[in-house]
Scaffold this motif. Structure first.
Motif, mmCIF file in Angstrom:
data_model
loop_
_atom_site.group_PDB
_atom_site.id
_atom_site.type_symbol
_atom_site.label_atom_id
_atom_site.label_comp_id
_atom_site.label_asym_id
_atom_site.label_seq_id
_atom_site.Cartn_x
_atom_site.Cartn_y
_atom_site.Cartn_z
ATOM 1 N N LYS A 219 0.827 -1.217 0.000
ATOM 2 C CA LYS A 219 0.000 0.000 0.000
ATOM 3 C C LYS A 219 0.856 1.260 0.000
ATOM 4 C CE LYS A 219 -4.018 1.952 2.389
ATOM 5 N NZ LYS A 219 -4.904 1.849 3.576
ATOM 6 N N THR A 220 2.071 1.170 0.509
ATOM 7 C CA THR A 220 2.962 2.334 0.569
ATOM 8 C C THR A 220 3.792 2.491 -0.699
ATOM 9 O OG1 THR A 220 4.727 1.036 1.630
ATOM 10 C CG2 THR A 220 3.117 2.107 3.071
ATOM 11 N N THR A 221 3.607 1.621 -1.676
ATOM 12 C CA THR A 221 4.369 1.663 -2.928
ATOM 13 C C THR A 221 3.421 1.989 -4.091
ATOM 14 O OG1 THR A 221 4.046 -0.667 -3.526
ATOM 15 C CG2 THR A 221 5.836 -0.156 -1.973
ATOM 16 N N PRO A 222 3.979 2.261 -5.259
ATOM 17 C CA PRO A 222 3.128 2.508 -6.434
ATOM 18 C C PRO A 222 2.476 1.245 -7.001
ATOM 19 C CG PRO A 222 5.292 3.552 -6.677
ATOM 20 C CD PRO A 222 5.392 2.620 -5.519
ATOM 21 N N MET A 223 2.756 0.088 -6.432
ATOM 22 C CA MET A 223 2.162 -1.155 -6.932
ATOM 23 C C MET A 223 0.648 -1.129 -6.784
ATOM 24 S SD MET A 223 4.841 -3.991 -5.442
ATOM 25 C CE MET A 223 3.997 -5.356 -6.259
ATOM 26 N N ASP A 224 -0.033 -1.830 -7.703
ATOM 27 C CA ASP A 224 -1.492 -1.888 -7.673
ATOM 28 C C ASP A 224 -1.943 -2.903 -6.625
ATOM 29 O OD1 ASP A 224 -4.142 -1.253 -8.699
ATOM 30 O OD2 ASP A 224 -4.139 -3.287 -9.463
#
Length: 281
Positions: A219-224
């Motif tokens: 959730k803290t990364t740009p990942m979906d």
């Protein structure tokens, strides 16, 4: 089509819920629309899709509830019909074999065995020990086969319910005492994953688990996040299927072994007297 209906409700509620409309009222309003039936029948009250929607509607924070609906609406969730058919096929096979066995045993015990015993008595020949054993203890043997078969059928039925996403299965005695440990662990992970969007937006937290830590990190990364949850659910479904199939195969082998041993005793006790009677005559 339970999950299809669930997804539609989440997608529509996320974009049409009014600013002053209670989320639970919004979901109820959408579900009353006739078009909702195009996505499947009403969800059972004891299903996980229904339980998740009820929990979202009960969230105190409206923005968190809409965020959870949005995330759920992006997930592609389906009920694995092929897996259900596999377990139904195994349980049907076991049931058919057992019914044939019970019928044959009953006929032999009630009709054939008494005839042999009377014949030996009339000829004043000692009744074969195996025939006496089978006559006196056949009930215990049948009870053992029936108990193992019942356990296999209960496990098969419970596995079917797992893939139908019925809620509360983890509280049943069959789940706690008859399912293999790896099957239980896989199912509990799957349920945690299905509730992950709810947990991330204000729902009751499952605790400090590996899944919770992993998703919070994503959730803290740009990942979906939706893509990762969907991938984890798909992987856990495969794992649960493999565990369930392994357990059903093991139970099938046990039942087959008991039936084979019982049939051997049955045949030996049935044909041995014939030869002994021939010698006596």
């Amino acid at each position: 089509m339970t999950w299809e209906r669930f997804g539609y409700l989440c997608r529509k509620a996320a974009v049409t819920c009014g600013e002053r409309e209670v989320v639970s009222d919004c979901l109820a309003r959408i579900e009353q629309e006739a078009v909702c039936g195009l996505y499947g029948a009403e969800m059972a009250t004891n299903s996980w899709p229904r339980r998740i929607l009820d929990k979202i509607g009960a969230l105190a924070n409206r923005e968190a509830a809409v965020a959870a609906l949005t995330l759920y609406g992006r997930l592609k969730l389906t009920r694995p019909a092929d897996e259900l058919m596999k377990f139904k096929g195994i349980t049907s096979y076991l049931l058919a074999i057992a019914l044939v066995y019970f019928v044959v045993v009953a006929i032999y015990q009630l009709k054939v065995a008494p005839t042999f015993v009377n014949a030996f008595t009339n000829l004043e020949v000692q009744v074969p020990a195996l025939l006496v054993y089978y006559r006196d203890y056949w009930g215990w043997l049948v009870a053992l086969v029936a108990a193992v078969l019942m356990a296999a059928l209960l496990v098969g039925h419970r596995l079917q319910q797992m893939f139908q996403f019925q809620a509360g299965i983890e509280q049943s005695p069959v789940f706690k005492y008859l399912l293999f440990s790896n099957t239980r662990v896989s199912y509990l992970r799957l349920i945690e994953l299905l509730q992950a969007p709810l947990h991330m937006y204000g729902g009751p937290a499952p605790g400090d688990t590996a899944i919770a830590r992993h998703l919070l990190a994503i959730k803290t990364t740009p990942m979906d996040l939706a893509t990762e949850i969907e991938a984890l659910i798909a992987g856990e479904l495969r794992q649960l299927l493999e565990c369930g199939q392994a357990q059903m195969k093991a139970l099938t082998v046990i039942v087959a072994g008991l039936l084979a041993a019982s049939v051997f005793i049955f045949l030996f006790s049935a044909y041995a007297p014939l030869f002994m009677l021939g010698d006596a005559v």
